[in-house]
Design a protein around this motif. Structure first.
Motif, PDB file in Angstrom:
ATOM      1  N   THR A 303      45.822  47.882  40.929  1.00 44.35           N
ATOM      2  CA  THR A 303      46.917  47.088  40.381  1.00 44.35           C
ATOM      3  C   THR A 303      47.906  46.532  41.397  1.00 44.35           C
ATOM      4  OG1 THR A 303      48.339  49.030  40.059  1.00 44.35           O
ATOM      5  CG2 THR A 303      46.821  48.477  38.275  1.00 44.35           C
ATOM      6  N   SER A 305      51.916  45.076  40.554  1.00 37.35           N
ATOM      7  CA  SER A 305      52.921  44.879  39.509  1.00 37.35           C
ATOM      8  C   SER A 305      54.038  43.968  39.995  1.00 37.35           C
ATOM      9  CB  SER A 305      53.525  46.225  39.091  1.00 37.35           C
ATOM     10  OG  SER A 305      52.545  47.080  38.555  1.00 37.35           O
ATOM     11  N   ARG A 307      58.013  42.839  38.855  1.00 36.41           N
ATOM     12  CA  ARG A 307      59.064  43.445  38.057  1.00 36.41           C
ATOM     13  C   ARG A 307      60.302  42.558  37.983  1.00 36.41           C
ATOM     14  NH1 ARG A 307      58.344  49.535  40.749  1.00 36.41           N
ATOM     15  NH2 ARG A 307      56.144  49.764  40.139  1.00 36.41           N
ATOM     16  N   ARG A 313      54.886  45.438  43.549  1.00 36.70           N
ATOM     17  CA  ARG A 313      54.400  46.775  43.848  1.00 36.70           C
ATOM     18  C   ARG A 313      52.875  46.739  43.966  1.00 36.70           C
ATOM     19  NH1 ARG A 313      54.480  51.331  46.529  1.00 36.70           N
ATOM     20  NH2 ARG A 313      53.294  52.983  45.493  1.00 36.70           N
ATOM     21  N   SER A 429      57.476  38.171  34.448  1.00 38.66           N
ATOM     22  CA  SER A 429      58.078  39.295  35.166  1.00 38.66           C
ATOM     23  C   SER A 429      59.595  39.271  35.139  1.00 38.66           C
ATOM     24  CB  SER A 429      57.572  39.328  36.609  1.00 38.66           C
ATOM     25  OG  SER A 429      57.978  38.169  37.318  1.00 38.66           O
ATOM     26  N   ASN A 433      58.089  44.134  33.106  1.00 37.75           N
ATOM     27  CA  ASN A 433      57.063  44.398  34.119  1.00 37.75           C
ATOM     28  C   ASN A 433      55.711  43.855  33.668  1.00 37.75           C
ATOM     29  OD1 ASN A 433      59.009  45.840  35.482  1.00 37.75           O
ATOM     30  ND2 ASN A 433      58.127  47.851  35.067  1.00 37.75           N
ATOM     31  N   THR A 435      51.634  43.853  35.031  1.00 39.00           N
ATOM     32  CA  THR A 435      50.731  44.467  35.997  1.00 39.00           C
ATOM     33  C   THR A 435      49.374  43.795  35.916  1.00 39.00           C
ATOM     34  OG1 THR A 435      51.879  46.585  35.808  1.00 39.00           O
ATOM     35  CG2 THR A 435      49.674  46.611  36.765  1.00 39.00           C
ATOM     36  N   HIS A 437      45.578  44.150  36.631  1.00 40.25           N
ATOM     37  CA  HIS A 437      44.542  45.153  36.864  1.00 40.25           C
ATOM     38  C   HIS A 437      43.289  44.415  37.340  1.00 40.25           C
ATOM     39  CE1 HIS A 437      46.473  48.663  34.685  1.00 40.25           C
ATOM     40  NE2 HIS A 437      47.279  47.653  34.395  1.00 40.25           N
TER      41      HIS A 437
END
Length: 573
Positions: A303, A305, A307, A313, A429, A433, A435, A437
């Motif tokens: 992943t 992410s 935010r 991240r 975002s 959040n 993400t 994948h």
């Protein structure tokens, strides 16, 4: 047709329940939640012990009254069945299926119990609980039944329906030196994951869990125990490869292809903070360009992410590369971040680590070398192999506020379309959040993996997706019986609205994109198309053939539109 409830005169008598219990060797349980004591005596030791384990997925899985999720606001709440058949062999399942059919009972099937949508529990039901159906057997040269001459012998593993992936990986990889495509969350049940399609950290290389299925044993609505594969009942075999768990029968055993183990697996982690919204948008675009050039291949999963506070991240896993190769690949991206001046800051320095692949699910190795990466089952006498990834602890007992997922087509990474995707991710975002994948989309996978996945019931959108975007929010466990009011319902509803709204920007740039059946909204719109696309009519035909009376019902499962919301009243045939 109307199914019966305990208060109805047609509910089975105590004599009939006793007869079922005798037929299955006493393995009929009167289900009671371990949290019931908390209603009466919240300070009792038994209540305190249960509450102390409420974030332990092994405790949740070993309790027939509990599920790995505790509910979803305005959707469902974890509720025990009246009785459970603690199946240990296929005949136990067959007897339970025939009993439920003959007495018009609401039937539920639970192995790992990880369904976000609540499909592994229902009030006033009979539960077929497969947790005790254990066993893992390795083969050097397996050929499915009646497939001699059609299929070459190949390495495989036969796994009982009650097994979880942590224990399977330990046998197949740590001890056997092979790889089996399973789930990333190590406490997910094997049977449920395969029937939903099933992604693991390395699906970009090895495809889905469903595409590795060589043979399965299943009990259908007529109470018949069947061995299904590409030759025997091939339509049913195809349907359980991604057509959704609990819709076509009760899987009691699965045989999965195993693969050569790569030399190394590793992780890349970092957190980058943007100084302004404009800088964050540029960072998203820069990462997407890097993804298109360097990550859209068989080596990468897991992943990244984005935010609302302007952080990116990174938590990526890789296989088939060593640490030096992974470092060389990522260095240009991290150099570009460092060269951006004050507009970007590396909040958590990049770490790139690699280990021999055989140690990835080796509890002794991980506990010694990365003790914070895993947690252990803390119950007295728990087996040493009962461990789980620390990052999955938040899932244990979760109460969901909202959950949205969208497969993002790889075409959005093309230079002509990337600005639109950047804007959509930036807008999403800024609200919640989001993400990505990367292992849950197969664009960039090798031809062999794509071909095998194409021969499953999953929505073909997965073949062209570079990632599955997930936007979700949850609160702490909220099982019935827990002290206090664990759910702030108005706050949960506000969060659900924000999560739903955040996903709309992605649906604008990917308006017809599908969604993964196991990780999606309880309120998914147009769910037959979203989950299965062009395959849904074929799945409906299989459902009518093997379960014409709709004995097996799950929320938004194949054929579920013929029933009311809780599966007790048939609306059409």
């Amino acid at each position: 047709m109307r199914r019966v409830r305990p208060a109805d005169p047609d509910w089975p008598s105590s004599t009939e329940w006793t007869s079922l219990k005798e037929k299955i060797g006493g393995r009929l349980l009167d289900v009671s939640s371990p949290l019931n004591v908390c209603r009466i005596s919240p300070r009792d030791t038994a209540c305190k012990n249960a509450l102390a384990q409420i974030k332990n997925p092994y405790f949740l899985g070993d309790e027939p009254a509990l599920t790995q999720s505790s509910g979803w606001v305005d959707a469902w709440t974890s509720t025990p069945s009246v009785y459970a058949v603690a199946a240990e062999q296929a005949n136990d399942v067959a007897e339970a299926v025939r009993f439920a059919r003959d007495h018009r009972l609401r039937l539920v099937v639970k192995g790992g119990g990880h369904s976000y949508q609540g499909t592994s529990n229902a009030p006033d039901s009979l539960l077929i609980w497969t947790r005790r159906m254990r066993g893992i057997r390795l083969y050097d040269a397996f050929v499915p039944l009646d497939c001699e001459g059609d299929m070459p012998p190949q390495p495989a593993a036969t796994v009982g329906a009650g097994e979880i992936w942590m224990h399977v990986y330990d046998v197949v990889t740590t001890q056997g030196g092979r790889y089996v495509q399973g789930g990333g969350c190590a406490t997910v049940g094997v049977a449920g994951l395969v029937q939903s399609g099933g992604f693991g950290s390395f699906s970009k290389k090895f495809g889905t869990a469903a595409s590795s299925l060589l043979q399965a044993e299943i009990v259908t609505a007529d109470g018949i125990e069947r061995i299904v594969n590409a030759r025997t009942d091939p339509d049913l075999f195809w349907a359980i490869k991604g057509g959704g768990g609990g819709s076509f029968g009760v899987v009691t055993s699965l045989t999965l292809k195993t693969h050569p183990l790569p030399d190394y697996v590793g992780v890349v982690s970092a957190t980058i903070k943007a100084a302004s919204p404009e800088a964050f948008r540029r960072l998203i675009d820069r990462f997407l360009a890097f993804c298109a050039d360097s990550l859209l291949n068989e080596h990468w999963g897991e992943t990244v992410s984005m935010r609302p506070d302007g952080t990116l991240r990174i938590s990526m896993l890789f296989q088939g590369l060593d640490r030096e190769e992974a470092t060389r690949l990522w260095q240009p991206f991290f150099d570009s971040v460092s060269g951006a001046g004050d507009s970007l800051r590396i909040a958590e320095p990049a770490q790139i680590l690699a280990i021999p692949a055989r140690h990835l699910w080796d509890p002794a190795f991980i506990m010694k070398n990365a003790p914070h990466a895993m947690k252990a089952d803390t119950r007295p006498g728990a087996p040493k192999g009962n461990v789980f990834w620390s990052g999955d602890e938040s899932d244990a007992g979760r109460f969901t506020y909202g959950y949205e997922s969208v497969w993002l087509p790889a075409s959005l990474l093309d230079p002509s379309a990337r600005a639109s995707l950047t804007d959509a991710l930036f807008q999403t975002s800024s609200q919640w959040n989001v993400t990505l994948h990367f292992n849950k989309g197969l664009a960039g996978a090798p031809d062999e993996a794509l071909k095998a996945a194409r021969d499953t019931a999953m929505n073909p959108d997965v073949l062209n997706a570079f990632a599955l975007a997930i936007i979700s929010g949850e609160g702490p466990p909220a099982f019935a019986g827990m002290p206090g009011e664990p759910v702030d319902v108005p706050a949960a509803r506000r969060a659900a609205t924000r999560i739903h709204d955040a996903a709309q920007s992605l649906r604008i740039v990917a308006p017809r994109a599908g969604s993964y059946v196991s990780e999606s909204s309880y309120f998914q719109q147009d769910w037959p198309r979203a989950y299965w696309g062009e395959h849904y009519p074929m799945l409906s035909d299989v459902k009518r053939k093997y379960d014409p009376d709709g004995l097996f019902f799950v929320h938004q499962g194949v054929g579920s539109q013929e029933w009311d919301r809780d599966g007790f009243v048939r609306l059409s045939t």
